[in-house]
Write a protein that holds these residues in place. Structure first.
Motif, PDB file in Angstrom:
ATOM      1  N   UNK A  37       0.842  -1.200   0.000  1.00 29.49           N
ATOM      2  CA  UNK A  37       0.000   0.000   0.000  1.00 29.49           C
ATOM      3  C   UNK A  37       0.879   1.251   0.000  1.00 29.49           C
ATOM      4  N   UNK A  38       1.893   1.249   0.862  1.00 30.34           N
ATOM      5  CA  UNK A  38       2.790   2.405   0.940  1.00 30.34           C
ATOM      6  C   UNK A  38       3.554   2.590  -0.369  1.00 30.34           C
ATOM      7  N   UNK A  39       3.987   1.488  -0.972  1.00 21.77           N
ATOM      8  CA  UNK A  39       4.743   1.575  -2.221  1.00 21.77           C
ATOM      9  C   UNK A  39       3.869   2.122  -3.349  1.00 21.77           C
ATOM     10  N   UNK A  40       2.629   1.653  -3.409  1.00 21.34           N
ATOM     11  CA  UNK A  40       1.713   2.129  -4.449  1.00 21.34           C
ATOM     12  C   UNK A  40       1.377   3.596  -4.257  1.00 21.34           C
TER      13      UNK A  40
ATOM     14  N   UNK B  81       4.477   5.710  -5.170  1.00 19.30           N
ATOM     15  CA  UNK B  81       4.705   5.766  -6.616  1.00 19.30           C
ATOM     16  C   UNK B  81       3.633   6.594  -7.303  1.00 19.30           C
ATOM     17  N   UNK B  82       2.393   6.502  -6.826  1.00 19.88           N
ATOM     18  CA  UNK B  82       1.306   7.289  -7.409  1.00 19.88           C
ATOM     19  C   UNK B  82       1.569   8.780  -7.245  1.00 19.88           C
ATOM     20  N   UNK B  83       2.059   9.168  -6.083  1.00 16.15           N
ATOM     21  CA  UNK B  83       2.369  10.580  -5.836  1.00 16.15           C
ATOM     22  C   UNK B  83       3.512  11.049  -6.728  1.00 16.15           C
ATOM     23  N   UNK B  84       4.521  10.182  -6.873  1.00 15.87           N
ATOM     24  CA  UNK B  84       5.674  10.556  -7.707  1.00 15.87           C
ATOM     25  C   UNK B  84       5.266  10.701  -9.176  1.00 15.87           C
TER      26      UNK B  84
END
Length: 213
Positions: A63-66, A69-72
């Motif tokens: 969840x944190x990785x997604x 990455x979505x924010x980036x």
């Protein structure tokens, strides 16, 4: 250009698979008609909310990785979207339609690729959530039938099928209560290779079928 990059899978209302109930008498021939919101019953059930809490812990890394990455990716795409919008509003836009169309196509392609990337990162979370929902759905028809029997209801409709309904005719909470009894908890760990639509098959070994079926 609006960038659709959201990994907040856990906050989404569960999407019900097609739930088929046995044919009932015509509404014209009965007087006891009720409304039930199946999605609300599932999303408010104890089993679903417990599963979501467990998923947030078990799949925290994904969840944190997604989310990260979505924010980036959103930060990368926003300048491109702003540049396209500025070019589209420029006085010379009418003379640069070909360039604008190419600019838009490039932006859309990158946006689609970004969404695919985030979806892949979120896939384990989405699969766990789908597995939990499907297990609850397996008990949904029985819950509706039980609520109908207790409330002496002959016909149930979903909210989309009615124009107006009195609160007393809404048996969603009754169905919810039945679900909380029949399925107090569910697993969030799909069997290897499981895909949505296979919850029943996955549970079959634990519930042998009677001979002749």
């Amino acid at each position: 250009m609006k960038t659709m990059l959201k990994a907040a899978l856990l906050a989404a209302t569960p999407v019900l698979a097609a739930v088929t109930f046995p044919a009932m008498a015509s509404a014209q021939a009965v007087s006891n008609v009720a409304v039930v919101d199946l999605e609300e019953a599932v999303s408010k059930s104890n089993a679903y909310n417990t599963a979501i809490s467990q998923i947030k812990v078990t799949y925290k890394a994904q969840i944190d990785a997604a989310d990260a990455r979505a924010k980036a990716l959103t930060a990368e795409l926003q300048p491109l979207a702003a540049a396209y919008q500025a070019a589209a509003k420029a006085p010379s836009a009418a003379q640069n339609q070909a360039a604008l169309q190419q600019q838009l196509a490039t932006l859309q392609q990158r946006e689609q690729a970004a969404n695919v990337e985030v979806s892949k990162l979120s896939a384990p979370v989405a699969l766990a959530r789908a597995y939990a929902i499907e297990q609850i759905q397996m008990k949904l028809e029985a819950a509706v039938n039980s609520a109908m029997t207790k409330k002496r209801i002959n016909v149930v409709l979903q909210p989309q099928a009615v124009i107006k309904v009195l609160p007393a005719a809404d048996i969603t909470n009754d169905v919810l209560a039945e679900l909380n009894v029949s399925v107090p908890n569910v697993s969030i760990t799909p069997p290897a290779g499981w895909q949505p639509g296979q919850a029943g098959a996955a549970q079959a070994p634990a519930q042998p079928r009677p001979q002749g079926r």
